[in-house]
Design a protein around this motif. Structure first.
Motif, mmCIF file in Angstrom:
data_model
loop_
_atom_site.group_PDB
_atom_site.id
_atom_site.type_symbol
_atom_site.label_atom_id
_atom_site.label_comp_id
_atom_site.label_asym_id
_atom_site.label_seq_id
_atom_site.Cartn_x
_atom_site.Cartn_y
_atom_site.Cartn_z
ATOM 1 N N ALA A 1 0.834 -1.207 0.000
ATOM 2 C CA ALA A 1 0.000 0.000 0.000
ATOM 3 C C ALA A 1 0.870 1.259 0.000
ATOM 4 N N ASP A 2 1.878 1.273 0.856
ATOM 5 C CA ASP A 2 2.774 2.439 0.922
ATOM 6 C C ASP A 2 3.460 2.682 -0.426
ATOM 7 N N PHE A 3 3.888 1.594 -1.050
ATOM 8 C CA PHE A 3 4.580 1.692 -2.331
ATOM 9 C C PHE A 3 3.680 2.362 -3.370
ATOM 10 N N MET A 4 2.411 1.947 -3.409
ATOM 11 C CA MET A 4 1.487 2.524 -4.397
ATOM 12 C C MET A 4 1.179 3.984 -4.073
ATOM 13 N N LEU A 5 0.931 4.253 -2.785
ATOM 14 C CA LEU A 5 0.604 5.627 -2.392
ATOM 15 C C LEU A 5 1.765 6.570 -2.736
ATOM 16 N N ALA A 6 3.000 6.108 -2.495
ATOM 17 C CA ALA A 6 4.177 6.942 -2.782
ATOM 18 C C ALA A 6 4.286 7.256 -4.274
ATOM 19 N N ARG A 7 3.675 6.414 -5.108
ATOM 20 C CA ARG A 7 3.701 6.641 -6.559
ATOM 21 C C ARG A 7 2.418 7.301 -7.069
ATOM 22 N N GLY A 8 1.635 7.820 -6.151
ATOM 23 C CA GLY A 8 0.461 8.591 -6.548
ATOM 24 C C GLY A 8 -0.739 7.757 -6.974
ATOM 25 N N ILE A 9 -0.698 6.466 -6.686
ATOM 26 C CA ILE A 9 -1.856 5.621 -7.029
ATOM 27 C C ILE A 9 -2.801 5.643 -5.836
ATOM 28 N N GLU A 10 -3.933 6.326 -5.997
ATOM 29 C CA GLU A 10 -4.794 6.553 -4.838
ATOM 30 C C GLU A 10 -5.988 5.613 -4.770
ATOM 31 N N ARG A 11 -6.228 4.897 -5.862
ATOM 32 C CA ARG A 11 -7.361 3.960 -5.869
ATOM 33 C C ARG A 11 -6.924 2.581 -6.351
ATOM 34 N N PRO A 12 -5.953 1.984 -5.646
ATOM 35 C CA PRO A 12 -5.517 0.656 -6.092
ATOM 36 C C PRO A 12 -6.549 -0.416 -5.743
ATOM 37 N N ALA A 13 -6.489 -1.508 -6.470
ATOM 38 C CA ALA A 13 -7.405 -2.630 -6.258
ATOM 39 C C ALA A 13 -6.627 -3.819 -5.668
ATOM 40 N N VAL A 14 -7.365 -4.862 -5.299
ATOM 41 C CA VAL A 14 -6.741 -6.099 -4.798
ATOM 42 C C VAL A 14 -7.267 -7.278 -5.587
ATOM 43 N N LEU A 15 -6.347 -8.140 -6.034
ATOM 44 C CA LEU A 15 -6.726 -9.387 -6.702
ATOM 45 C C LEU A 15 -6.350 -10.548 -5.790
ATOM 46 N N MET A 16 -7.323 -11.412 -5.528
ATOM 47 C CA MET A 16 -7.065 -12.508 -4.582
ATOM 48 C C MET A 16 -7.882 -13.737 -4.940
ATOM 49 N N ALA A 17 -7.701 -14.790 -4.143
ATOM 50 C CA ALA A 17 -8.433 -16.037 -4.369
ATOM 51 C C ALA A 17 -9.779 -15.973 -3.658
ATOM 52 N N ALA A 18 -10.782 -16.635 -4.247
ATOM 53 C CA ALA A 18 -12.101 -16.685 -3.604
ATOM 54 C C ALA A 18 -12.010 -17.486 -2.305
ATOM 55 N N GLN A 19 -11.286 -18.617 -2.361
ATOM 56 C CA GLN A 19 -11.047 -19.435 -1.164
ATOM 57 C C GLN A 19 -9.802 -18.909 -0.489
ATOM 58 N N ASN A 20 -9.940 -17.844 0.269
ATOM 59 C CA ASN A 20 -8.754 -17.251 0.856
ATOM 60 C C ASN A 20 -8.234 -18.071 2.026
ATOM 61 N N VAL A 21 -6.927 -18.119 2.163
ATOM 62 C CA VAL A 21 -6.305 -18.789 3.298
ATOM 63 C C VAL A 21 -5.609 -17.731 4.133
ATOM 64 N N SER A 22 -5.189 -18.108 5.326
ATOM 65 C CA SER A 22 -4.673 -17.123 6.274
ATOM 66 C C SER A 22 -3.611 -16.209 5.651
ATOM 67 N N SER A 23 -2.618 -16.796 4.951
ATOM 68 C CA SER A 23 -1.496 -15.984 4.496
ATOM 69 C C SER A 23 -1.928 -14.906 3.506
ATOM 70 N N THR A 24 -2.666 -15.286 2.470
ATOM 71 C CA THR A 24 -3.035 -14.302 1.466
ATOM 72 C C THR A 24 -4.141 -13.373 1.983
ATOM 73 N N GLN A 25 -4.992 -13.895 2.848
ATOM 74 C CA GLN A 25 -6.009 -13.049 3.476
ATOM 75 C C GLN A 25 -5.342 -11.935 4.276
ATOM 76 N N GLU A 26 -4.284 -12.291 4.989
ATOM 77 C CA GLU A 26 -3.582 -11.292 5.798
ATOM 78 C C GLU A 26 -2.904 -10.239 4.920
ATOM 79 N N ARG A 27 -2.365 -10.668 3.774
ATOM 80 C CA ARG A 27 -1.764 -9.687 2.864
ATOM 81 C C ARG A 27 -2.810 -8.682 2.388
ATOM 82 N N ALA A 28 -3.984 -9.205 2.005
ATOM 83 C CA ALA A 28 -5.043 -8.326 1.503
ATOM 84 C C ALA A 28 -5.512 -7.383 2.596
ATOM 85 N N SER A 29 -5.699 -7.895 3.814
ATOM 86 C CA SER A 29 -6.244 -6.995 4.837
ATOM 87 C C SER A 29 -5.192 -6.005 5.332
ATOM 88 N N GLY A 30 -3.914 -6.416 5.342
ATOM 89 C CA GLY A 30 -2.853 -5.458 5.680
ATOM 90 C C GLY A 30 -2.820 -4.311 4.680
#
Lengths: 345, 345
Positions: free
Chosen positions: A179-208
């Motif tokens: 998120a910080d990386f995108m904000l520093a580059r002026g991207i203010e409306r980034p999206a998230v691509l993830m799996a429908a069956q989320n597991v702890s590791s990738t879920q945590e990345r998305a919520s962080g």
């Protein structure tokens, strides 16, 4: 939690305690504990297992370790050998085990509970010295193996039953860094691509990622999310990108919760003549070695998988000698910018 | 060839023959044959091994198969798990073995003889039912395992000691197809990128390619070759492309004897702002699944690795039942053209 309770009581509950509680002979309890329940009736096995769980009995870890150490073989159970990140964990762990005098057996669970159980059973018959569970899933065999107290280290994804030795990164922090990386580059409306069956590791990345954006004042409902079905991250990436674009066009940037998801999204971009990263900056997580060679368009938060093996072996050695184990969190690296990204910077 | 001699004499030379020849007891010979040489002196072991080789003794394959079949485990020894082609062979063989009731153990040999021997020894101690040797290298342990007559199938690269059950493609024909593909597109002076330490499979691809070009009237000395050192094909590809370009600039096209070599060459192209495939058409061999997603610039002769597993299991089953085995040559597919190539066609 059975596991925690067992740990707390360790030492105070013996085979004799379980035998007295159940009215079953010590030798039969011992056989059931060691998985040789063939001669006992299912009722007896159930009664003993219930008592083991309730009383928090745990086999003597030193005796078990000494017995099992006779075997020089450690089993790694991992999903999807064709995922470069999984291959990197396998390569690193194999090398560290070899240096410590062990041989690694690799089993491909395809992220499926029944295959995980088949392999746990087969490896047990081979008297392996320990288990390295990469991205384990919840299963009956996993529960049984943990209850027996067999040495087991979880990697990349936490023990789905809670607790246990673990080696991985801080996934929430990795998402926040994206998120910080995108904000520093002026991207203010980034999206998230993830799996429908989320597991702890990738879920945590998305919520962080999302939490950090919200902390910077971006409304939660302005952060577009899309996901794809199945277990193959590369196909998930393609499907999720397609869903996202159909909803509201290409975003300026997107966190892909794994590099494989970014690879899938990239295919849609080339089919659609969308320039990556100029039109849409994709940020992955993994830092696959391949990116340097053929994915110059990708920025990725690199996980130093090559250092995982040493930590996994250290955790196994703690388990074998009856010492406490803990969660080992390995620092991830800052976003690694691809050549194409540098050229446009 | 010891192996061929052994095969020719099979049935006529027994444990008794070896015992009589050496003056060693039958039970000691039997133990040495089965690798339990701990109690015999090194001199006795050497004398018995010499006689086994000279007389062409081979253990009864049916008795051996019946004994070994008790084990449900098959060992795959493979170099470089992080090569997608190797991963594809592992995934396919694992699935086919599982369907046949077996469990596959995967060992990473890193293409090194001493590691191959370590794993052969460790797997033998696990009493595995058979061995799948992917891209095997010549080693003392390999020679011993073959001499014992243990069930062994070679994949992708022929048995470096000659003979044996084999599953792979016709590498010369694949190279020739790459030549035809380039000639049909008007590329009259294509180059070849390969490894300095060539092995049978990639050497055959290169010579099939060159021979076909020569057959079309291109002078042999007009076909530029470049190679790189080491074992990592991706680094070899980068180094080989660099050497080629330094000698005489970018060619119009190049056969890369593996997709990984093409990936390495691609990195040099992007660093040099050379458009692939417009300026230089790279043709690889493997058809990695990743190409579809992130290497649209690559044309590749696809090897259907997903079908290898079934053939490997069939070969193992022949070995277990004492039937003859043969070389299985799986047809490769025509060059698979990437999206970027289609766009410029």
């Amino acid at each position: 939690m059975k596991t925690r309770a067992a740990r707390a009581h360790h030492g105070s509950v013996s085979l004799t305690t379980v035998a007295e509680d159940t009215g079953v002979s010590i030798s039969t309890v011992s056989r059931i504990v060691n998985g040789e329940s063939g001669r006992a009736s299912p009722e007896t096995v159930a009664r003993v297992e219930e008592a083991i769980a309730r009383l928090g009995y745990r086999p003597n870890p030193v005796g078990r370790a000494l017995r099992q150490r006779a075997s020089r073989v450690v089993a790694m159970l991992s999903p999807n050998l064709d995922n470069p990140a999984m291959a990197a964990i396998a390569v690193s762990t194999e090398a560290a085990l070899r240096a410590a005098g062990y041989v690694m057996i690799l089993c491909d669970t395809h992220d499926r509970a029944e295959l995980q159980d088949d392999y746990l059973q087969a490896m047990r018959e081979q008297f392996v010295a320990g288990y390295v569970m990469v991205s384990a899933v919840r299963s009956r065999g996993l529960e049984e193996t943990l209850r027996r107290g067999d040495p087991m280290v979880f990697v990349a994804r936490h023990n789905p039953l809670g607790g246990g030795a673990y080696v991985g990164i801080d996934n929430r922090a990795a998402g926040a860094d994206a998120a910080d990386f995108m904000l520093a580059r002026g991207i203010e409306r980034p999206a998230v691509l993830m799996a429908a069956q989320n597991v702890s590791s990738t879920q945590e990345r998305a919520s962080g990622f999302i939490d950090r954006l919200v902390a910077h004042g971006i409304p939660d409902n302005a952060i577009r999310r899309a996901s794809g079905p199945g277990l193959s991250h590369i196909e998930i990436g393609y499907a999720a990108a397609k869903a996202l674009v159909q909803q509201g066009g290409w975003p300026e940037g997107a966190l892909c919760v794994s590099d494989m998801i970014a690879y899938g999204a990239y295919r849609l971009a080339i089919e659609s003549n969308v320039q990556i990263p100029q039109r849409c900056m994709l940020v992955g997580v993994d830092g696959n070695a391949l990116n340097h060679w053929i994915a110059p368009w990708l920025t990725s938060i690199r996980i130093p998988y090559e250092s995982f093996g040493g930590h996994v072996v250290a955790q196994l050695e703690s388990l074998w000698s009856g010492e406490p184990t803990s969660e080992v969190r390995i620092p991830h690296e800052p976003p690694m910018v691809g050549l194409a990204q540098k050229a446009t910077a």
